[in-house]
Scaffold this motif. Structure first.
Motif, PDB file in Angstrom:
ATOM      1  N   SER A  68      64.744   9.416 118.512  1.00  0.00           N
ATOM      2  CA  SER A  68      64.671   8.340 119.486  1.00  0.00           C
ATOM      3  C   SER A  68      65.549   8.728 120.647  1.00  0.00           C
ATOM      4  N   SER A  69      64.969   8.643 121.824  1.00  0.00           N
ATOM      5  CA  SER A  69      65.740   8.940 123.021  1.00  0.00           C
ATOM      6  C   SER A  69      66.296   7.617 123.505  1.00  0.00           C
ATOM      7  N   TYR A  70      67.600   7.597 123.763  1.00  0.00           N
ATOM      8  CA  TYR A  70      68.154   6.368 124.338  1.00  0.00           C
ATOM      9  C   TYR A  70      67.856   6.363 125.805  1.00  0.00           C
ATOM     10  N   ASP A 100      54.047  14.274 122.860  1.00  0.00           N
ATOM     11  CA  ASP A 100      53.025  13.515 123.587  1.00  0.00           C
ATOM     12  C   ASP A 100      53.176  13.666 125.102  1.00  0.00           C
ATOM     13  N   ILE A 101      54.445  13.527 125.566  1.00  0.00           N
ATOM     14  CA  ILE A 101      54.634  13.549 127.018  1.00  0.00           C
ATOM     15  C   ILE A 101      56.059  13.992 127.340  1.00  0.00           C
ATOM     16  N   ILE A 102      56.195  14.786 128.390  1.00  0.00           N
ATOM     17  CA  ILE A 102      57.528  15.112 128.911  1.00  0.00           C
ATOM     18  C   ILE A 102      57.731  14.227 130.130  1.00  0.00           C
ATOM     19  N   ASP A 103      58.718  13.354 130.021  1.00  0.00           N
ATOM     20  CA  ASP A 103      58.953  12.373 131.084  1.00  0.00           C
ATOM     21  C   ASP A 103      60.259  12.752 131.792  1.00  0.00           C
ATOM     22  N   THR A 104      61.394  12.176 131.388  1.00  0.00           N
ATOM     23  CA  THR A 104      62.668  12.565 131.998  1.00  0.00           C
ATOM     24  C   THR A 104      63.098  13.950 131.523  1.00  0.00           C
ATOM     25  N   GLY A 105      62.563  14.388 130.393  1.00  0.00           N
ATOM     26  CA  GLY A 105      62.919  15.698 129.830  1.00  0.00           C
ATOM     27  C   GLY A 105      64.045  15.609 128.805  1.00  0.00           C
ATOM     28  N   THR A 106      64.653  14.440 128.700  1.00  0.00           N
ATOM     29  CA  THR A 106      65.823  14.270 127.828  1.00  0.00           C
ATOM     30  C   THR A 106      65.530  14.617 126.369  1.00  0.00           C
ATOM     31  N   THR A 107      64.490  14.036 125.808  1.00  0.00           N
ATOM     32  CA  THR A 107      64.195  14.217 124.381  1.00  0.00           C
ATOM     33  C   THR A 107      64.014  15.693 124.046  1.00  0.00           C
ATOM     34  N   LEU A 108      63.174  16.369 124.804  1.00  0.00           N
ATOM     35  CA  LEU A 108      62.874  17.764 124.457  1.00  0.00           C
ATOM     36  C   LEU A 108      64.033  18.693 124.760  1.00  0.00           C
ATOM     37  N   ASP A 130      52.499  15.763 131.002  1.00  0.00           N
ATOM     38  CA  ASP A 130      53.739  16.112 131.696  1.00  0.00           C
ATOM     39  C   ASP A 130      53.811  15.283 132.974  1.00  0.00           C
ATOM     40  N   LYS A 131      54.960  14.632 133.157  1.00  0.00           N
ATOM     41  CA  LYS A 131      55.205  13.865 134.390  1.00  0.00           C
ATOM     42  C   LYS A 131      56.380  14.495 135.109  1.00  0.00           C
ATOM     43  N   PRO A 132      56.151  15.623 135.800  1.00  0.00           N
ATOM     44  CA  PRO A 132      57.271  16.371 136.390  1.00  0.00           C
ATOM     45  C   PRO A 132      58.092  15.565 137.396  1.00  0.00           C
ATOM     46  N   ASN A 150      53.410   9.656 138.418  1.00  0.00           N
ATOM     47  CA  ASN A 150      54.379   8.729 137.851  1.00  0.00           C
ATOM     48  C   ASN A 150      53.748   7.352 137.599  1.00  0.00           C
ATOM     49  N   GLU A 151      52.954   7.278 136.535  1.00  0.00           N
ATOM     50  CA  GLU A 151      52.338   6.019 136.125  1.00  0.00           C
ATOM     51  C   GLU A 151      52.520   5.914 134.617  1.00  0.00           C
ATOM     52  N   TYR A 152      52.700   4.705 134.110  1.00  0.00           N
ATOM     53  CA  TYR A 152      52.877   4.543 132.663  1.00  0.00           C
ATOM     54  C   TYR A 152      51.510   4.582 131.981  1.00  0.00           C
ATOM     55  N   VAL A 153      51.357   5.497 131.034  1.00  0.00           N
ATOM     56  CA  VAL A 153      50.060   5.657 130.375  1.00  0.00           C
ATOM     57  C   VAL A 153      50.135   5.292 128.891  1.00  0.00           C
ATOM     58  N   LEU A 158      49.806   7.447 122.681  1.00  0.00           N
ATOM     59  CA  LEU A 158      50.913   6.916 123.490  1.00  0.00           C
ATOM     60  C   LEU A 158      50.886   5.386 123.477  1.00  0.00           C
ATOM     61  N   ASP A 159      52.081   4.805 123.423  1.00  0.00           N
ATOM     62  CA  ASP A 159      52.160   3.357 123.225  1.00  0.00           C
ATOM     63  C   ASP A 159      52.825   2.619 124.380  1.00  0.00           C
ATOM     64  N   TYR A 160      52.605   1.314 124.376  1.00  0.00           N
ATOM     65  CA  TYR A 160      53.462   0.395 125.109  1.00  0.00           C
ATOM     66  C   TYR A 160      53.933  -0.634 124.095  1.00  0.00           C
TER      67      TYR A 160
HETATM   68  P1  IMP Z   1      61.622  11.790 127.870  1.00  0.00           P
HETATM   69  O1  IMP Z   1      61.995  10.829 128.959  1.00  0.00           O
HETATM   70  O2  IMP Z   1      61.090  13.077 128.433  1.00  0.00           O
HETATM   71  O3  IMP Z   1      62.763  11.982 126.926  1.00  0.00           O
HETATM   72  O4  IMP Z   1      60.418  11.139 127.076  1.00  0.00           O
HETATM   73  C1  IMP Z   1      60.667  10.378 125.956  1.00  0.00           C
HETATM   74  C2  IMP Z   1      59.491   9.637 125.420  1.00  0.00           C
HETATM   75  O5  IMP Z   1      59.189   8.547 126.271  1.00  0.00           O
HETATM   76  C3  IMP Z   1      58.180  10.350 125.259  1.00  0.00           C
HETATM   77  O6  IMP Z   1      58.109  11.182 124.134  1.00  0.00           O
HETATM   78  C4  IMP Z   1      57.264   9.136 125.094  1.00  0.00           C
HETATM   79  O7  IMP Z   1      57.302   8.681 123.760  1.00  0.00           O
HETATM   80  C5  IMP Z   1      57.899   8.120 126.009  1.00  0.00           C
HETATM   81  N1  IMP Z   1      57.139   8.005 127.279  1.00  0.00           N
HETATM   82  C6  IMP Z   1      57.460   8.501 128.475  1.00  0.00           C
HETATM   83  N2  IMP Z   1      56.527   8.194 129.414  1.00  0.00           N
HETATM   84  C7  IMP Z   1      55.576   7.506 128.757  1.00  0.00           C
HETATM   85  C8  IMP Z   1      54.315   6.914 129.160  1.00  0.00           C
HETATM   86  O8  IMP Z   1      53.861   6.962 130.317  1.00  0.00           O
HETATM   87  N3  IMP Z   1      53.625   6.269 128.183  1.00  0.00           N
HETATM   88  C9  IMP Z   1      54.061   6.185 126.889  1.00  0.00           C
HETATM   89  N4  IMP Z   1      55.205   6.720 126.480  1.00  0.00           N
HETATM   90  C10 IMP Z   1      55.969   7.372 127.397  1.00  0.00           C
END
Ligand code: IMP
Ligand code: MG
Length: 181
Positions: A68-70, A100-108, A130-132, A150-153, A158-160
Motif C-alpha cells: 500500500s502506498s501512502y 496496473d499503473i505508474i502514477d507518482t512512481g512512489t510504489t514502484l 503509465d501517467k508520466p 492525467n485523468e483518473y481511470v 483498476l478501481d475507484y
Molecule cells: P503510484 O502513485 O505510482 O505509487 O501509484 C500507486 C497506485 O495508485 C497504483 O498502483 C494504482 O493502484 C493507483 N492509481 C494511480 N492512478 C490511478 C488511476 O487513474 N486509477 C486507478 N488507480 C490508480
C-alpha cells in the motif's frame, strides 16, 4: 452503456487485447527461453497479469505481492508498506514486476529498491498504464502498455474505492465523482 460516473471509454477491449499480445511477444523475445518469475502486484494488476501471462511463451513462474502506498499526497515520505510478501525467494531469478499503473512512481520506486536487496538475476517492471505527467519520484518502466494523460481511470482491474475493477475496458471516471488529492 455505463452510468454517469463514467466520462468515456479510453481504451477498448480490442486495443487492450492487441497491446497485451504485443507485450507478451516482446517479453518472450527479450528473455529468449530464460526462465521468468512474473510478480503480480495486488490488486489492480490482476486482470492484466492473467492476460499477460498467457501471452508469454516459455518458462514462467508466477507470484503475488501486495503493497500500500501512502500516496505521496498524504505523507511527505511517500513510503510504501508491504501487505503481502512473495511466496518464494527471487534470488538468482529473472523477475518482472507487473503493475496496473505508474502514477507518482512512489510504489514502484520503493518496491523495486526492496526487491533488489534480494539479489534477483534481473529485475524489470511491466506496467499496463503509465501517467508520466504525475511523477513525483523519478521512475521509468521497462514495458508499458499505454501512456495516458492525467485523468483518473477505472476498469480492467483498476478501481475507484475498490469498485469498477470488473469493467472490461479502461474508462475515464467523471471528475464530479472524485476530488483530486
Ligand atoms: P503510484 O502513485 O505510482 O505509487 O501509484 C500507486 C497506485 O495508485 C497504483 O498502483 C494504482 O493502484 C493507483 N492509481 C494511480 N492512478 C490511478 C488511476 O487513474 N486509477 C486507478 N488507480 C490508480
Ligand atoms: Mg496498484
Amino acid at each position: 452503456m455505463y452510468g454517469k460516473e463514467i466520462k468515456k471509454v479510453l481504451i477498448t477491449k480490442d486495443q487492450i487485447a492487441k497491446r497485451v499480445q504485443e507485450l507478451g511477444e516482446e517479453i518472450s523475445r527479450d528473455y529468449n527461453g530464460e526462465p521468468i518469475t512474473l510478480v503480480c502486484t495486488l490488486r489492480g494488476a490482476t486482470l492484466f497479469f492473467a492476460d499477460l501471462v498467457r501471452a508469454i511463451e516459455g518458462d514462467v513462474e508466477i507470484d503475488f505481492i501486495a503493497c500500500s502506498s501512502y500516496g505521496a499526497g498524504t505523507t511527505s515520505s511517500g513510503e510504501v508498506k508491504m501487505l503481502k510478501d512473495l511466496s518464494s525467494p527471487i534470488e538468482g531469478k529473472n523477475v518482472i514486476v507487473v503493475e496496473d499503473i505508474i502514477d507518482t512512481g512512489t510504489t514502484l520506486f520503493y518496491l523495486k529498491k526492496l526487491l533488489e536487496t534480494r539479489k534477483p538475476k534481473s529485475l524489470k517492471v511491466c506496467s499496463f498504464l503509465d501517467k508520466p505527467s504525475r511523477r513525483k519520484v523519478e521512475f521509468k518502466g521497462d514495458y508499458i502498455g499505454f501512456e495516458i494523460e492525467n485523468e483518473y481511470v477505472v476498469g480492467y482491474g483498476l478501481d475507484y474505492n475498490q469498485k469498477m475493477r470488473n469493467l472490461p475496458e479502461v474508462c475515464v471516471l467523471s471528475p464530479e465523482v472524485y476530488a483530486e488529492d
